[in-house]
Design a protein around this motif. Sequence first.
Motif, short mmCIF file in Angstrom:
data_model
loop_
_atom_site.label_atom_id
_atom_site.label_comp_id
_atom_site.label_asym_id
_atom_site.label_seq_id
_atom_site.Cartn_x
_atom_site.Cartn_y
_atom_site.Cartn_z
N VAL A 76 -4.40 4.73 -7.39
CA VAL A 76 -5.66 4.85 -6.66
C VAL A 76 -5.93 6.33 -6.40
CG1 VAL A 76 -5.44 2.58 -5.56
CG2 VAL A 76 -4.51 4.59 -4.41
N THR A 77 -7.18 6.62 -6.12
CA THR A 77 -7.61 8.00 -5.91
C THR A 77 -7.49 8.41 -4.44
OG1 THR A 77 -9.90 7.34 -5.52
CG2 THR A 77 -9.24 7.76 -7.81
N ALA A 78 -7.59 9.71 -4.22
CA ALA A 78 -7.56 10.23 -2.85
C ALA A 78 -8.74 9.70 -2.05
CB ALA A 78 -7.58 11.76 -2.88
N GLU A 79 -9.87 9.48 -2.70
CA GLU A 79 -11.04 8.95 -2.01
C GLU A 79 -10.76 7.56 -1.45
OE1 GLU A 79 -15.78 7.93 -2.87
OE2 GLU A 79 -14.43 8.53 -4.50
N LEU A 80 -10.08 6.73 -2.24
CA LEU A 80 -9.76 5.38 -1.77
C LEU A 80 -8.74 5.44 -0.63
CD1 LEU A 80 -10.68 2.51 -2.62
CD2 LEU A 80 -8.50 2.28 -3.78
N VAL A 81 -7.81 6.37 -0.70
CA VAL A 81 -6.83 6.55 0.39
C VAL A 81 -7.55 6.90 1.69
CG1 VAL A 81 -4.89 7.93 1.22
CG2 VAL A 81 -4.97 7.21 -1.19
N THR A 82 -8.58 7.75 1.60
CA THR A 82 -9.35 8.13 2.78
C THR A 82 -10.07 6.92 3.36
OG1 THR A 82 -9.67 10.38 1.95
CG2 THR A 82 -11.21 9.60 3.63
N LEU A 83 -10.64 6.09 2.49
CA LEU A 83 -11.33 4.88 2.96
C LEU A 83 -10.35 3.92 3.64
CD1 LEU A 83 -13.77 4.14 -0.01
CD2 LEU A 83 -14.32 5.11 2.23
N TYR A 84 -9.14 3.87 3.14
CA TYR A 84 -8.12 3.01 3.76
C TYR A 84 -7.75 3.55 5.14
CZ TYR A 84 -3.79 0.39 4.47
OH TYR A 84 -2.82 -0.43 4.99
N ALA A 85 -7.64 4.86 5.26
CA ALA A 85 -7.33 5.47 6.56
C ALA A 85 -8.44 5.17 7.57
CB ALA A 85 -7.14 6.97 6.40
N ASP A 86 -9.69 5.23 7.11
CA ASP A 86 -10.81 4.89 8.00
C ASP A 86 -10.71 3.44 8.45
OD1 ASP A 86 -11.80 7.43 7.63
OD2 ASP A 86 -13.24 6.84 6.09
N TYR A 87 -10.34 2.57 7.53
CA TYR A 87 -10.21 1.15 7.87
C TYR A 87 -9.07 0.94 8.86
CZ TYR A 87 -8.60 -3.68 7.29
OH TYR A 87 -8.16 -4.95 7.52
N CYS A 88 -7.95 1.63 8.65
CA CYS A 88 -6.81 1.48 9.57
C CYS A 88 -7.20 1.90 10.99
CB CYS A 88 -5.62 2.29 9.08
SG CYS A 88 -4.81 1.61 7.61
N PHE A 89 -7.99 2.96 11.11
CA PHE A 89 -8.45 3.39 12.43
C PHE A 89 -9.32 2.29 13.06
CE2 PHE A 89 -11.67 5.37 15.18
CZ PHE A 89 -10.85 6.05 16.06
N GLU A 90 -10.20 1.70 12.28
CA GLU A 90 -11.05 0.62 12.79
C GLU A 90 -10.21 -0.59 13.17
OE1 GLU A 90 -15.13 -0.84 10.99
OE2 GLU A 90 -13.48 -1.85 9.94
N ARG A 91 -9.23 -0.89 12.36
CA ARG A 91 -8.37 -2.04 12.60
C ARG A 91 -7.51 -1.86 13.86
NH1 ARG A 91 -4.54 -5.30 8.46
NH2 ARG A 91 -2.91 -5.90 9.92
N MET A 120 0.84 -1.20 0.00
CA MET A 120 0.00 0.00 0.00
C MET A 120 0.88 1.25 0.00
SD MET A 120 -2.72 -1.78 0.03
CE MET A 120 -4.05 -0.59 0.22
N HIS A 121 1.20 1.75 -1.18
CA HIS A 121 2.01 2.96 -1.32
C HIS A 121 1.06 4.12 -1.58
CE1 HIS A 121 5.92 0.60 -2.49
NE2 HIS A 121 5.39 0.23 -1.33
N LEU A 122 0.57 4.72 -0.53
CA LEU A 122 -0.52 5.68 -0.65
C LEU A 122 -0.09 7.13 -0.44
CD1 LEU A 122 -3.32 3.63 1.15
CD2 LEU A 122 -2.64 3.64 -1.26
N LEU A 123 1.22 7.37 -0.44
CA LEU A 123 1.73 8.74 -0.37
C LEU A 123 1.89 9.29 -1.79
CD1 LEU A 123 4.51 8.22 2.33
CD2 LEU A 123 2.18 9.09 2.68
N SER A 124 1.98 10.60 -1.90
CA SER A 124 2.19 11.19 -3.22
C SER A 124 3.57 10.87 -3.76
CB SER A 124 2.00 12.71 -3.16
OG SER A 124 2.89 13.28 -2.20
N ASP A 125 4.51 10.59 -2.86
CA ASP A 125 5.88 10.24 -3.24
C ASP A 125 6.31 9.04 -2.41
OD1 ASP A 125 8.52 10.00 -3.86
OD2 ASP A 125 9.08 12.06 -3.36
#
Length: 364
Positions: A241-256, A200-205
Amino acid sequence: MVISSEYELHMEACAFLASLRMADRSINTERLYAGRAALYLSYCAEHGLDWKKPGLPGLARFLHWLVDEPLPSRALKTAKVRFREKKTANQIMTTVCQFLRFCGLQGWVDAQTVNQLSEQKYLAYLPEGFDPGEDGQFRTVRAKAIKFEVAVEGYEWLNPEQFERILGLTRRARDRFLVALLAATGVRIGEALGLRREDMHLLSDSSALGCQVAGPHVHVRRRQNSNGALAKARMPRSIPVTAELVTLYADYCFERDQVDEAADVDMVFVNLFRAPLGRGMTYHNAKDLFDRLARQAGFEARPHMLRHTAATTWIRNKVPRDVVKDLMGHVADASMAPYVHATDGDKREAVERVAAIRNGQVQG
């Protein structure tokens, strides 16, 4: 493994399954082929047919038995009687032929039986991307000798309204992220369940991670996983992936992060709500999730439909076919053919345009 009614191993069938394992086929494929081989062997035992020498008449009877024999009831005796479709019977027969060919290579089935499984066929109409050769020498191929003729069905996919309905029915961040990921990236369910956090490489760089791919993206790699998930494509690929998907992943990480058992697990998708907590999600878990969502939505919804949804959406938004092919992890150009078809809107526009030309409203 495949065992007899006396609980004895069927050595030839078990060797066939072992060959699938050695070829790095997924555990789901091995399980599916095991059931099909066992079904064939059981039919032969019950009907006095030598499984090593079934002959064309015997295989034809087996093929018709597959669609004529009612399936075992899943519930009460009053439940509706179910039968296999001809398409399913053809798939079972394909596995049986593959099993017999394998046994032929081992010397367990004679060459005459193996040769009867296919026949020469001249391809008058070539599939898209098929190379017939300079002199048409590749137009003659070996085709299955015994099968039902069935209509070619288009791939099932979800339209935008159906997808939003399914996504809206998810109640947990993990499930919402899984559904969105499948639709946004077109990955197979096995590829999704096989993702590791390092993918999961979800940073801009991501250069700090040793990755030169620009923008947020995920990597799909073929590897063995404890949950049995396996990427079908052998070549690794990255998918933006889009910024929207990155946000959903962040929400999941908080739940996890609320589940201690998941803290040190490298798998992306893990059990959070039932034991064993922290274990990688399995195909069975994902199927249960989509079955529940489909029942609530009131229409069919399966993980692979979201893969087709992604491909169809890309194609209809004029994304070049070679780009879609790379995103999907396809090798052959012919694999893209099912996604290149006219929409109802395209056909309506064509008919109305011709009518307008005839009426002199527009120029041709």
